[in-house]
Motif scaffolding. Structure first.
Motif, PDB file in Angstrom:
ATOM      1  N   LYS A  43     -48.731  27.830   1.343  1.00  0.00           N
ATOM      2  CA  LYS A  43     -47.365  28.012   0.861  1.00  0.00           C
ATOM      3  C   LYS A  43     -46.468  26.886   1.353  1.00  0.00           C
ATOM      4  CE  LYS A  43     -47.457  33.038   0.393  1.00  0.00           C
ATOM      5  NZ  LYS A  43     -46.728  34.310   0.691  1.00  0.00           N
ATOM      6  N   GLU A  44     -45.347  26.738   0.688  1.00  0.00           N
ATOM      7  CA  GLU A  44     -44.372  25.732   1.107  1.00  0.00           C
ATOM      8  C   GLU A  44     -43.598  26.216   2.332  1.00  0.00           C
ATOM      9  OE1 GLU A  44     -43.409  23.618  -3.222  1.00  0.00           O
ATOM     10  OE2 GLU A  44     -41.830  24.626  -2.091  1.00  0.00           O
ATOM     11  N   ARG A  45     -43.090  25.260   3.086  1.00  0.00           N
ATOM     12  CA  ARG A  45     -42.261  25.592   4.227  1.00  0.00           C
ATOM     13  C   ARG A  45     -40.952  26.202   3.735  1.00  0.00           C
ATOM     14  NH1 ARG A  45     -41.740  21.233   9.016  1.00  0.00           N
ATOM     15  NH2 ARG A  45     -43.959  21.257   8.532  1.00  0.00           N
ATOM     16  N   GLU A  46     -40.513  27.267   4.387  1.00  0.00           N
ATOM     17  CA  GLU A  46     -39.287  27.934   3.975  1.00  0.00           C
ATOM     18  C   GLU A  46     -38.368  28.136   5.174  1.00  0.00           C
ATOM     19  OE1 GLU A  46     -39.621  32.026   2.710  1.00  0.00           O
ATOM     20  OE2 GLU A  46     -41.222  32.468   4.155  1.00  0.00           O
ATOM     21  N   LEU A  47     -37.077  28.103   4.878  1.00  0.00           N
ATOM     22  CA  LEU A  47     -36.061  28.365   5.890  1.00  0.00           C
ATOM     23  C   LEU A  47     -35.882  29.878   6.010  1.00  0.00           C
ATOM     24  CD1 LEU A  47     -33.738  27.387   7.766  1.00  0.00           C
ATOM     25  CD2 LEU A  47     -32.276  27.336   5.730  1.00  0.00           C
ATOM     26  N   VAL A  48     -36.048  30.417   7.213  1.00  0.00           N
ATOM     27  CA  VAL A  48     -35.935  31.866   7.380  1.00  0.00           C
ATOM     28  C   VAL A  48     -34.643  32.285   8.077  1.00  0.00           C
ATOM     29  CG1 VAL A  48     -38.413  32.287   7.307  1.00  0.00           C
ATOM     30  CG2 VAL A  48     -37.325  31.877   9.498  1.00  0.00           C
ATOM     31  N   ALA A  49     -34.107  31.407   8.934  1.00  0.00           N
ATOM     32  CA  ALA A  49     -32.875  31.759   9.639  1.00  0.00           C
ATOM     33  C   ALA A  49     -32.171  30.486  10.071  1.00  0.00           C
ATOM     34  CB  ALA A  49     -33.173  32.626  10.859  1.00  0.00           C
ATOM     35  N   ARG A  50     -30.863  30.524  10.059  1.00  0.00           N
ATOM     36  CA  ARG A  50     -30.102  29.368  10.510  1.00  0.00           C
ATOM     37  C   ARG A  50     -28.857  29.819  11.241  1.00  0.00           C
ATOM     38  NH1 ARG A  50     -28.035  26.788   4.713  1.00  0.00           N
ATOM     39  NH2 ARG A  50     -27.099  28.694   3.883  1.00  0.00           N
ATOM     40  N   ILE A  51     -28.442  28.975  12.166  1.00  0.00           N
ATOM     41  CA  ILE A  51     -27.233  29.236  12.934  1.00  0.00           C
ATOM     42  C   ILE A  51     -26.426  27.957  12.978  1.00  0.00           C
ATOM     43  CG2 ILE A  51     -28.406  28.815  15.163  1.00  0.00           C
ATOM     44  CD1 ILE A  51     -26.536  31.041  16.311  1.00  0.00           C
ATOM     45  N   PHE A  52     -25.172  28.087  12.639  1.00  0.00           N
ATOM     46  CA  PHE A  52     -24.300  26.937  12.559  1.00  0.00           C
ATOM     47  C   PHE A  52     -23.677  26.643  13.923  1.00  0.00           C
ATOM     48  CE2 PHE A  52     -24.533  26.353   8.029  1.00  0.00           C
ATOM     49  CZ  PHE A  52     -24.946  27.595   7.573  1.00  0.00           C
ATOM     50  N   ARG A  53     -23.056  25.475  14.022  1.00  0.00           N
ATOM     51  CA  ARG A  53     -22.465  25.066  15.295  1.00  0.00           C
ATOM     52  C   ARG A  53     -21.445  26.069  15.786  1.00  0.00           C
ATOM     53  NH1 ARG A  53     -20.196  19.581  13.566  1.00  0.00           N
ATOM     54  NH2 ARG A  53     -20.328  20.645  11.559  1.00  0.00           N
ATOM     55  N   ILE A  54     -20.727  26.687  14.843  1.00  0.00           N
ATOM     56  CA  ILE A  54     -19.686  27.637  15.238  1.00  0.00           C
ATOM     57  C   ILE A  54     -20.251  29.019  15.554  1.00  0.00           C
ATOM     58  CG2 ILE A  54     -17.894  26.414  13.954  1.00  0.00           C
ATOM     59  CD1 ILE A  54     -18.187  28.572  11.770  1.00  0.00           C
ATOM     60  N   GLY A  55     -21.577  29.183  15.343  1.00  0.00           N
ATOM     61  CA  GLY A  55     -22.212  30.441  15.706  1.00  0.00           C
ATOM     62  C   GLY A  55     -22.493  31.393  14.566  1.00  0.00           C
ATOM     63  N   SER A  56     -22.020  31.096  13.382  1.00  0.00           N
ATOM     64  CA  SER A  56     -22.333  31.962  12.248  1.00  0.00           C
ATOM     65  C   SER A  56     -23.803  31.817  11.877  1.00  0.00           C
ATOM     66  CB  SER A  56     -21.441  31.626  11.056  1.00  0.00           C
ATOM     67  OG  SER A  56     -21.545  30.259  10.728  1.00  0.00           O
TER      68      SER A  56
END
Length: 119
Positions: A43-56
């Motif tokens: 399978k292709e690589r997928e983004l599962v979770a992200r956190i921004f600099r401000i914490g969102s």
């Protein structure tokens, strides 16, 4: 020298939990948005979770309500708490450092850590 070092992967039974860590070196951690990606065999690589600099935070639908991403800017580390794990969560998990919204082209990648969910 920039390094992103993941740890915490392993073998867990369905319904179990794991906590992944990604320690970063050589970057100004607070300047980066951080993401956890995964790639299952075939399978292709997928983004599962992200956190921004401000914490969102933001999650893929497949993990929403089960995974929690967090960051500790004092420790230059990002975490992924994974609960209620399913066999379909089996993959190599990578952390990545992202700038300017380029989630399809992170600046830096970790080496990956294997997560296997199986009875």
């Amino acid at each position: 020298q920039v390094q992103l070092v993941e740890s915490g992967g392993g073998l867990v039974q369905p319904g179990g939990s794991l906590r992944l860590s990604c320690a970063t070196f050589g970057i100004i951690f607070s300047n980066y948005d951080m993401g956890w990606y995964r790639q299952a065999p075939g399978k292709e690589r997928e983004l599962v979770a992200r956190i921004f600099r401000i914490g969102s935070t933001d999650y893929a639908d497949s993990v929403k309500g089960r995974f929690t991403i967090s960051r500790d800017n004092a420790k230059n580390t990002v975490y992924l708490q994974m609960n209620s794990l399913k066999p379909e969560d089996t993959a190599v998990y990578y952390c990545a450092a992202v700038r300017l919204g380029a989630w399809n082209r992170p600046y830096y990648w970790g080496q990956g850590t294997q997560v296997t969910v199986s009875s």
